[in-house]
Structures are given as C-alpha cells and as structure tokens.
Scaffold this motif. Structure first.
Motif, PDB file in Angstrom:
ATOM      1  N   GLY A 166       0.784  -1.221   0.000  1.00  0.00           N
ATOM      2  CA  GLY A 166       0.000   0.000   0.000  1.00  0.00           C
ATOM      3  C   GLY A 166       0.818   1.274   0.000  1.00  0.00           C
ATOM      4  N   PHE A 167       2.126   1.142   0.170  1.00  0.00           N
ATOM      5  CA  PHE A 167       3.000   2.315   0.104  1.00  0.00           C
ATOM      6  C   PHE A 167       4.422   1.823  -0.166  1.00  0.00           C
ATOM      7  CE2 PHE A 167       5.193   2.378   4.344  1.00  0.00           C
ATOM      8  CZ  PHE A 167       4.532   1.306   4.932  1.00  0.00           C
ATOM      9  N   THR A 168       5.271   2.722  -0.630  1.00  0.00           N
ATOM     10  CA  THR A 168       6.657   2.383  -0.891  1.00  0.00           C
ATOM     11  C   THR A 168       7.528   2.792   0.292  1.00  0.00           C
ATOM     12  OG1 THR A 168       8.543   2.758  -2.347  1.00  0.00           O
ATOM     13  CG2 THR A 168       7.003   4.577  -2.088  1.00  0.00           C
ATOM     14  N   LEU A 169       8.472   1.932   0.601  1.00  0.00           N
ATOM     15  CA  LEU A 169       9.354   2.187   1.739  1.00  0.00           C
ATOM     16  C   LEU A 169      10.528   3.100   1.399  1.00  0.00           C
ATOM     17  CD1 LEU A 169       9.603  -1.334   3.445  1.00  0.00           C
ATOM     18  CD2 LEU A 169       8.203   0.634   4.120  1.00  0.00           C
ATOM     19  N   ASP A 170      10.622   3.537   0.155  1.00  0.00           N
ATOM     20  CA  ASP A 170      11.812   4.274  -0.291  1.00  0.00           C
ATOM     21  C   ASP A 170      12.172   5.465   0.600  1.00  0.00           C
ATOM     22  OD1 ASP A 170      11.683   3.983  -3.937  1.00  0.00           O
ATOM     23  OD2 ASP A 170      11.519   2.508  -2.336  1.00  0.00           O
ATOM     24  N   TYR A 171      11.155   6.141   1.127  1.00  0.00           N
ATOM     25  CA  TYR A 171      11.414   7.376   1.871  1.00  0.00           C
ATOM     26  C   TYR A 171      11.277   7.186   3.380  1.00  0.00           C
ATOM     27  CZ  TYR A 171      10.786   9.048  -2.851  1.00  0.00           C
ATOM     28  OH  TYR A 171      10.889   9.215  -4.197  1.00  0.00           O
ATOM     29  N   TYR A 172      11.226   5.944   3.788  1.00  0.00           N
ATOM     30  CA  TYR A 172      11.006   5.640   5.196  1.00  0.00           C
ATOM     31  C   TYR A 172      12.243   5.008   5.830  1.00  0.00           C
ATOM     32  CZ  TYR A 172       5.962   6.285   4.589  1.00  0.00           C
ATOM     33  OH  TYR A 172       4.714   6.804   4.355  1.00  0.00           O
ATOM     34  N   ALA A 173      12.601   5.508   7.004  1.00  0.00           N
ATOM     35  CA  ALA A 173      13.520   4.754   7.844  1.00  0.00           C
ATOM     36  C   ALA A 173      12.713   3.626   8.499  1.00  0.00           C
ATOM     37  CB  ALA A 173      14.138   5.645   8.911  1.00  0.00           C
ATOM     38  N   ILE A 174      13.359   2.491   8.680  1.00  0.00           N
ATOM     39  CA  ILE A 174      12.676   1.323   9.228  1.00  0.00           C
ATOM     40  C   ILE A 174      13.383   0.860  10.496  1.00  0.00           C
ATOM     41  CG2 ILE A 174      11.936  -1.044   8.801  1.00  0.00           C
ATOM     42  CD1 ILE A 174      10.611   1.030   6.990  1.00  0.00           C
ATOM     43  N   GLY A 175      12.595   0.606  11.498  1.00  0.00           N
ATOM     44  CA  GLY A 175      13.143   0.093  12.747  1.00  0.00           C
ATOM     45  C   GLY A 175      12.593  -1.280  13.064  1.00  0.00           C
ATOM     46  N   TRP A 176      13.417  -2.060  13.721  1.00  0.00           N
ATOM     47  CA  TRP A 176      12.975  -3.324  14.309  1.00  0.00           C
ATOM     48  C   TRP A 176      12.951  -3.150  15.828  1.00  0.00           C
ATOM     49  CZ3 TRP A 176      10.952  -7.527  12.052  1.00  0.00           C
ATOM     50  CH2 TRP A 176      11.171  -7.723  10.701  1.00  0.00           C
ATOM     51  N   PHE A 177      11.870  -3.602  16.427  1.00  0.00           N
ATOM     52  CA  PHE A 177      11.693  -3.534  17.869  1.00  0.00           C
ATOM     53  C   PHE A 177      11.309  -4.922  18.368  1.00  0.00           C
ATOM     54  CE2 PHE A 177      11.713   1.095  18.142  1.00  0.00           C
ATOM     55  CZ  PHE A 177      11.422   1.442  16.830  1.00  0.00           C
ATOM     56  N   LYS A 179       8.132  -7.439  29.724  1.00  0.00           N
ATOM     57  CA  LYS A 179       9.109  -6.364  29.546  1.00  0.00           C
ATOM     58  C   LYS A 179       8.577  -5.307  28.592  1.00  0.00           C
ATOM     59  CE  LYS A 179      13.264  -9.091  30.467  1.00  0.00           C
ATOM     60  NZ  LYS A 179      14.628  -9.455  29.971  1.00  0.00           N
ATOM     61  N   GLU A 180       9.169  -4.124  28.654  1.00  0.00           N
ATOM     62  CA  GLU A 180       8.792  -3.061  27.737  1.00  0.00           C
ATOM     63  C   GLU A 180       9.379  -3.332  26.349  1.00  0.00           C
ATOM     64  OE1 GLU A 180       8.361   0.688  30.867  1.00  0.00           O
ATOM     65  OE2 GLU A 180       9.821   0.762  29.240  1.00  0.00           O
ATOM     66  N   ARG A 181       8.728  -2.774  25.360  1.00  0.00           N
ATOM     67  CA  ARG A 181       9.260  -2.890  24.006  1.00  0.00           C
ATOM     68  C   ARG A 181      10.578  -2.115  23.912  1.00  0.00           C
ATOM     69  NH1 ARG A 181       4.929  -1.456  19.714  1.00  0.00           N
ATOM     70  NH2 ARG A 181       5.363   0.662  20.418  1.00  0.00           N
ATOM     71  N   GLU A 182      11.523  -2.666  23.178  1.00  0.00           N
ATOM     72  CA  GLU A 182      12.828  -2.021  23.032  1.00  0.00           C
ATOM     73  C   GLU A 182      13.250  -2.012  21.580  1.00  0.00           C
ATOM     74  OE1 GLU A 182      15.983  -4.200  24.936  1.00  0.00           O
ATOM     75  OE2 GLU A 182      15.432  -6.087  24.000  1.00  0.00           O
ATOM     76  N   GLY A 183      14.039  -1.014  21.244  1.00  0.00           N
ATOM     77  CA  GLY A 183      14.583  -0.928  19.898  1.00  0.00           C
ATOM     78  C   GLY A 183      15.706  -1.918  19.703  1.00  0.00           C
ATOM     79  N   VAL A 184      15.720  -2.564  18.563  1.00  0.00           N
ATOM     80  CA  VAL A 184      16.744  -3.553  18.232  1.00  0.00           C
ATOM     81  C   VAL A 184      17.714  -3.004  17.186  1.00  0.00           C
ATOM     82  CG1 VAL A 184      17.155  -5.834  17.241  1.00  0.00           C
ATOM     83  CG2 VAL A 184      15.200  -5.458  18.771  1.00  0.00           C
ATOM     84  N   ASP A 239      16.280   9.386   8.362  1.00  0.00           N
ATOM     85  CA  ASP A 239      17.105   8.748   9.392  1.00  0.00           C
ATOM     86  C   ASP A 239      16.234   8.158  10.504  1.00  0.00           C
ATOM     87  OD1 ASP A 239      19.567  11.299   8.949  1.00  0.00           O
ATOM     88  OD2 ASP A 239      19.655   9.218   8.277  1.00  0.00           O
ATOM     89  N   CYS A 240      16.863   7.292  11.290  1.00  0.00           N
ATOM     90  CA  CYS A 240      16.159   6.635  12.379  1.00  0.00           C
ATOM     91  C   CYS A 240      15.658   7.664  13.390  1.00  0.00           C
ATOM     92  CB  CYS A 240      17.088   5.636  13.055  1.00  0.00           C
ATOM     93  SG  CYS A 240      17.661   4.353  11.943  1.00  0.00           S
ATOM     94  N   ARG A 241      14.532   7.353  13.979  1.00  0.00           N
ATOM     95  CA  ARG A 241      13.893   8.257  14.924  1.00  0.00           C
ATOM     96  C   ARG A 241      13.567   7.518  16.215  1.00  0.00           C
ATOM     97  NH1 ARG A 241      14.973  13.071  13.419  1.00  0.00           N
ATOM     98  NH2 ARG A 241      13.100  13.939  14.408  1.00  0.00           N
ATOM     99  N   ASP A 242      13.086   8.288  17.186  1.00  0.00           N
ATOM    100  CA  ASP A 242      12.660   7.682  18.438  1.00  0.00           C
ATOM    101  C   ASP A 242      11.416   6.836  18.218  1.00  0.00           C
ATOM    102  OD1 ASP A 242      13.536  10.598  20.402  1.00  0.00           O
ATOM    103  OD2 ASP A 242      14.709   8.837  19.846  1.00  0.00           O
ATOM    104  N   GLU A 243      11.227   5.842  19.037  1.00  0.00           N
ATOM    105  CA  GLU A 243      10.145   4.877  18.849  1.00  0.00           C
ATOM    106  C   GLU A 243       8.785   5.532  18.682  1.00  0.00           C
ATOM    107  OE1 GLU A 243      10.177   1.779  21.787  1.00  0.00           O
ATOM    108  OE2 GLU A 243       8.074   1.276  21.447  1.00  0.00           O
TER     109      GLU A 243
END
Length: 123
Positions: free
Chosen positions: A26-37, A43-48, A103-107
């Motif tokens: 439904g959208f292109t990821l070209d302009y998106y930073a992607i995070g894995w959590f 436990k709380e969710r954490e950035g990986v 660039d990567c951002r806060d969760e």
C-alpha cells in the motif's frame, strides 16, 4: 491499505539463526527509515535496530551488535533482520515499524507498525 507484515519468526535453538522480513503493502518504503523492535513477556518494548531510508546508516542495540544485521531491498519493498548466534534472551515478539524520515527516529515517532512475529530461542 497501508500495511507492514513481518515474517520469518519461529523456534530456534541457541546459537541458531533466523532472518526476519518486513514487507510493505500500500505504500513504498523508499522514503522511510525502518526500525525493528522487540517485546519480551513482562518487559517493555525495546529498539533492536534501525536503517535509514537510503540504507547508508544503520544502528543496533548493544545487546545485538555483532550478531544481527539489518538490510533493505527497496526494489522488493522489504527490510530484513538477519539474526545469528541467537540467545534465549532474544526471545520476544519482533515488530518492524516505518517512519517517514530519512534517518532513524525515536520509537514514538514511527507511523506504521506490523503485527509482530514471534521468535523463540530455546533448546
């Protein structure tokens, strides 16, 4: 419909490997930073890890540095997380998320989230 779908989780023995995929529809990821959590039980969710929209910049949590590798294939609209030397403490539900930024951002800034894929590391 804008959607992220994770796949590749499962049960693996300690020391084993898995590759997670995060596919967008439904959208292109070209302009998106992607995070894995990830979120382990109780436990709380954490950035990986995170990768910039161009793929030039990556970062990793200290707990996975040297074992996990994030990459992206914009032609396939997919981001990957290669996980090697897995440990029981890596057991969690893993989520990918996209933020419309180079660039990567806060969760809390991530716009779109997948439903998660379970990774269990156990003998």
């Amino acid at each position: 419909q804008l959607q992220l779908v994770e796949s590749g989780g499962g049960l693996v023995q300690p020391g084993g490997s898995l590759r997670l995929s995060c596919a967008a529809s439904g959208f292109t990821l070209d302009y998106y930073a992607i995070g894995w959590f990830r979120q382990a039980p109780g436990k709380e969710r954490e950035g990986v890890s995170c990768i910039s929209s161009s793929g030039d910049n990556t970062n990793y949590a200290d707990s996975v540095k040297g074992r996990f590798t994030i990459s992206r294939d914009n032609a396939k609209n997919t981001v990957y997380l290669q996980m090697n030397s897995l440990k029981p403490e890596d057991t969690a539900v893993y989520y990918c998320a996209a933020v419309l930024y180079s660039d990567c951002r806060d969760e809390y800034e991530y716009d779109y989230w997948g439903q998660g894929t379970q990774v269990t590391v156990s003998s």
